[in-house]
Write an enzyme that holds these catalytic residues in place. Structure first.
Site: not given
Ligand SMILES: Cc1cc2nc3c(=O)[nH]c(=O)nc-3n(C[C@H](O)[C@H](O)[C@H](O)COP(=O)(O)OP(=O)(O)OC[C@H]3O[C@@H](n4cnc5c(N)ncnc54)[C@H](O)[C@@H]3O)c2cc1C
Length: 493
Positions: A2, A21, A28, A99, A215, A261, A322, A346, A357, A362
């Site tokens: 995101a 960080k 994720s 799925e 999960h 789920r 999860h 997220e 969800r 996501s």
């Molecule tokens: C094992 C696993 C499998 C999954 N499989 C699926 C799937 O198949 N399909 C699907 O739709 N979703 C899936 N999900 C959920 C999905 O991956 C996440 O919801 C999504 O990737 C979140 O994206 P994001 O950009 O919001 O956060 P993230 O990709 O988690 O990125 C967050 C970022 O913020 C940084 N950060 C956090 N706190 C701080 C801070 N205080 N200061 C600076 N940086 C910080 C982190 O280091 C990271 O770089 C899965 C999740 C997991 C854990």
């Protein structure tokens, strides 16, 4: 994901700093296996994706947010493909899989089971090509700088053990999930709910935070991380068996292994209790080892590292925290109630997931609402850069309190987990209120655990992923979103 997607959109308006960080890859998104849901196949329709999402959300999705997600999803994915995202294909056509709770085959995947990594790689490459986007890794954001709205943030640099301020016209929280608030989680270590905790302290509204998806099938091997065994395995026919080798899902739901789920997670908890074992088994061996190795290369190899060959043996699995449906409350452009503070992915709560969800929605949310937040942030162009008197300060004296993190995680897991009840939630709240962690991540998990306990206690019903053993049914009075902020206890909106 995101954050990178928003940065690409925002870059034309000025300088963008992407902060992470840990390493930029540790997220994720990087671990998302199964795929990304999008109504792009020949026999699919946006309306069907919409219906499935609303059904999974159990009466709590914001219908406009859902419509936005499913309608804008296809173009957002086409754009990723143009930028080089290599989704798996059958011949020339994109390959779609199914799925749980999807009525069509609509899950795109990449390199079998490395979908998130492929999308993140694509976005990172694109962001790197834009001169206005710069990156800083291993710098944790610890606090938002407040001055008539948000005007930057303080960062903690672990190498120098110092905290320093960065000024900004606008800040986007794209900090991902909060799984690590709980003792057992599929999430990477960075998922400690920092965005939610910081936003709360800054006066932002937090919504639906009690809805945490557990999960059903994380690898349950002593000493190994709770590695996720994707729902796509069940999509390809994997069966759940208890420790006596019996299939059990027919006793819980007509959709069997592909039931929602939360139903599968509770069924597993119940079988574990009935058989007195810490796990059940997930069995795909009937598909043959070569199919499994080819379709799920990463899962196959990772399980092998922990001594389980999923090509020949059923894998021991148990539920783990999860995904967070709730988060920092935003409008459809990622705006929070605090001026110049945005959230996406997220960490945000757009209302798209409601009480539960739909699998693989996501990643799509991160892309679609990342774009929207980035665009909205452009409006801050021209605003003067705020001036703060925040100074760099050395944090060298603050160290971890031994056992504290685990204690918080255990309280959250045991009392705010898959099965909840008033007594446990009240105990969780009281116990957490006696603790006062100092380290940034410990403060986050503590803050978020408390918010979950308070909102789960207030929601006297069961809905979606939130299950109260003392209120096992849904109640009309709670067909609303919980909202909590620093300045107000739980209200319903
Ligand atoms: C094992 C696993 C499998 C999954 N499989 C699926 C799937 O198949 N399909 C699907 O739709 N979703 C899936 N999900 C959920 C999905 O991956 C996440 O919801 C999504 O990737 C979140 O994206 P994001 O950009 O919001 O956060 P993230 O990709 O988690 O990125 C967050 C970022 O913020 C940084 N950060 C956090 N706190 C701080 C801070 N205080 N200061 C600076 N940086 C910080 C982190 O280091 C990271 O770089 C899965 C999740 C997991 C854990």
């Amino acid at each position: 994901m995101a954050g990178l997607r928003a940065a690409i959109e925002l870059a034309e308006a000025g300088t963008v700093l992407v902060v992470a960080k840990d390493s930029l890859r540790e997220s994720s998104s990087e671990y998302a296996q199964g795929g990304i849901a999008v109504a792009l196949s020949d026999d699919d329709e946006v309306e069907l994706h919409e219906q499935d999402t609303l059904y999974a959300g159990d009466g709590l999705c914001d219908p406009v947010a859902v419509r936005t997600l499913v309608e804008e999803g296809p173009a957002a994915i086409q754009e990723l493909i143009e930028w080089g995202a290599a989704f798996d294909r059958e011949g020339n056509k994109l390959a779609f899989t199914r799925e749980g709770a999807h009525s069509r085959d609509r899950i795109l995947h990449a390199h079998g089971d490395s979908t998130g990594r492929e999308i993140a790689r694509t976005l990172y490459q694109k962001a790197c090509s834009l001169p206005n986007v710069t990156f800083r890794s291993f710098a944790a954001t610890t606090e938002l700088l407040l001055e008539d709205g948000v005007g930057g943030a303080t960062m903690y640099d672990a190498k120098t053990q110092s905290e320093f301020p960065i000024r900004a016209r606008a800040v986007l929280l794209a900090t991902g999930g909060l799984g690590r608030v709980f003792l057992n989680s599929t999430n990477p270590e960075v998922a400690t709910g920092d965005g939610v905790a910081m936003a709360y302290r800054a006066g932002a509204e937090i919504s639906d935070i009690e809805f945490v998806q557990f999960h059903p099938t994380a690898l349950a091997v002593e000493g190994a991380p709770r590695f996720l065994l994707s729902e796509a395995l069940r999509g390809e026919g994997a069966l759940l068996r208890n420790s006596h080798g019996e299939r059990f899902m027919e006793r819980y739901h007509e959709l069997l292994e592909l039931a929602p789920r939360d139903v599968v997670a509770r069924a597993i908890v119940s079988e574990m209790a009935l058989t007195g074992t810490p796990h059940v088994f997930l069995d795909l061996t009937h598909r043959g080892e070569s199919f499994i190795r080819e379709r799920f290369p990463r899962i196959y190899e990772t399980c092998l590292q922990y001594g389980v060959n999923i090509g020949t043996d059923a894998a021991p699995v148990a539920p783990a925290a999860h995904y967070a449906m709730g988060g920092v409350r935003t409008d459809l452009e990622g705006r929070t109630n605090v001026a110049r503070l945005f959230a996406a992915g997220e960490a945000a709560c757009t209302g798209v997931h409601g009480a539960n969800r739909l699998a693989s929605n996501s990643l799509l949310e991160g892309v679609v609402f990342g774009i929207r937040a980035g665009r909205a942030m452009r409006e801050t162009k021209g605003t003067d850069l705020p001036v703060h008197d925040a100074q760099e300060r050395n944090m060298g004296t603050v160290g971890p309190v031994p056992g504290l993190r685990r204690r918080i995680q255990r309280i959250a897991w045991e009392k705010c987990g898959i099965l909840r009840a008033a007594q446990g939630l009240q105990e969780a709240r009281s116990e957490l209120e006696t603790l006062a962690p100092q380290l940034p991540e410990e403060r986050s998990i503590h803050q978020v655990a408390l918010l979950i306990a308070r909102c789960a206690l207030a929601r006297e019903e069961s809905r979606g992923a939130h299950f109260r053993t003392d209120y096992p049914g849904a109640r009309d009075a709670f067909a609303r979103h919980s909202i909590i902020s620093r300045d107000s206890d739980v209200t319903w909106g």
